[in-house]
Enzyme design. Structure first.
Site, PDB file in Angstrom:
ATOM      1  N   HIS A  47      -4.602 -28.126  -9.010  1.00  0.00           N
ATOM      2  CA  HIS A  47      -3.618 -27.042  -8.956  1.00  0.00           C
ATOM      3  C   HIS A  47      -3.686 -26.177 -10.216  1.00  0.00           C
ATOM      4  O   HIS A  47      -3.629 -24.945 -10.145  1.00  0.00           O
ATOM      5  CB  HIS A  47      -2.194 -27.611  -8.843  1.00  0.00           C
ATOM      6  CG  HIS A  47      -1.933 -28.391  -7.600  1.00  0.00           C
ATOM      7  ND1 HIS A  47      -1.673 -29.742  -7.624  1.00  0.00           N
ATOM      8  CD2 HIS A  47      -1.871 -28.021  -6.296  1.00  0.00           C
ATOM      9  CE1 HIS A  47      -1.463 -30.168  -6.393  1.00  0.00           C
ATOM     10  NE2 HIS A  47      -1.581 -29.149  -5.570  1.00  0.00           N
ATOM     11  N   HIS A  82      -1.622 -31.439 -10.122  1.00  0.00           N
ATOM     12  CA  HIS A  82      -2.706 -32.102 -10.839  1.00  0.00           C
ATOM     13  C   HIS A  82      -3.676 -31.031 -11.337  1.00  0.00           C
ATOM     14  O   HIS A  82      -3.428 -29.825 -11.180  1.00  0.00           O
ATOM     15  CB  HIS A  82      -3.410 -33.133  -9.946  1.00  0.00           C
ATOM     16  CG  HIS A  82      -3.833 -32.602  -8.607  1.00  0.00           C
ATOM     17  ND1 HIS A  82      -4.766 -31.596  -8.455  1.00  0.00           N
ATOM     18  CD2 HIS A  82      -3.444 -32.930  -7.343  1.00  0.00           C
ATOM     19  CE1 HIS A  82      -4.954 -31.336  -7.187  1.00  0.00           C
ATOM     20  NE2 HIS A  82      -4.153 -32.120  -6.480  1.00  0.00           N
TER      21      HIS A  82
END
Length: 284
Positions: free
Chosen positions: A39, A36
């Site tokens: 990250h 997501h």
């Protein structure tokens, strides 16, 4: 342009050796996939600070103490690779279980102290699994820098401690928690929330921000924390595992704001466990 996917330690080390011969600095972003924006912010930080970036993708069975949680963890390698490609990550390292833990594997890295309490009290063995896999990934990649999010604040402390204690030269870089517009901390587990629970989930962060504000104003810890816990439960959460004030630098329990501190919480909503944390400013 697609990101190259490597499956074995041998392939990984050969590529890193080539980079080293060219004098390039290597960064690594360890993940369990289901990427997501949190990250991706780590990947961007790595790209800004190193010459070559490895993103690791391994759903580590050793850090799950609940078989159902492991089975339910999203596995989306194809989508993850597609998200990484436009950023310019140089490698996706995605070993399977047999590559990471071959037959006969019998070593566990256990970090005492900072792994105890908080999540460690409710997820026995979790941080042993984290410490073991992170140690392996740092040794496999030989990275100069490794990037971790502050959302998993206790994990960050565990990783810093193991690199110090084991003389692993990788520098650990902490990156800020990324949130949705409504305040909910990004997590791969958020996709498991029902529509109703997703509407209520941001109230965890709301209670945390309110508590941090009251503490910074000088309201006693013994008053703030029970009120915040009640607010979380009233918002639709079924259980608050912990809500604690800890030292920013060592995670020692604090009863007052006499030094830099961090407010940490874990709570369950609709069968999904969410964690969050915030730094707390000392009263003026």
């Amino acid at each position: 342009m697609s990101v190259p996917i490597f499956r074995t330690v041998k392939e990984l080390r050969a590529a890193v050796a080539d980079w080293r011969r060219d004098g390039l600095r290597v960064g690594v972003v360890p993940t369990m996939g289901a990427l997501h924006e949190g990250h991706l912010s780590l990947v961007r930080a790595a790209l800004a600070n190193t010459d070559r970036v490895i993103v690791t993708l391994f759903v580590n069975p050793k850090q799950f103490n609940n078989a159902g949680d492991l089975a339910a963890y999203p596995r989306t390698e194809k989508e993850d690779a597609a998200k990484l490609a436009p950023l310019g990550a140089h490698m996706l390292y995605a070993p399977d279980g047999a590559e990471m833990y071959p037959n006969g594997f019998s070593t566990t890295v256990s970090v005492s102290g900072v792994s105890e309490g908080l999540c460690g009290a409710f997820r026995p063995g979790h941080f042993d699994g984290v410490a073991t896999v992170v140690t392996k990934l740092l040794l496999q990649t030989g990275a100069d820098l490794a990037f971790f999010g502050e959302k998993d604040f206790q994990q960050l402390h565990v990783v810093r401690r193991l690199t110090r204690d084991l003389d692993i030269p990788t520098q650990i870089i902490a990156c800020p928690t990324v949130r949705e517009a409504d305040g909910l901390a990004l997590s791969s587990r958020n996709v498991r929330l029902s529509a109703d629970d997703r509407r209520n989930a941001p109230k965890l962060a709301e209670a945390l921000f309110a508590a941090a504000g009251r503490l910074a104003e000088g309201t006693p810890v013994a008053e703030v924390l029970p009120n915040a816990r009640d607010a979380i439960l009233a918002a639709g959460y079924q259980e608050v595992e912990y809500l604690e004030l800890r030292g920013e630098d060592d995670l020692a329990p604090l009863s007052g704001l006499d030094r830099p501190a961090r407010l940490l919480v874990a709570a369950w909503i609709g069968g999904v466990r969410l964690i969050d944390n915030l730094p707390v400013a000392q009263p003026a």
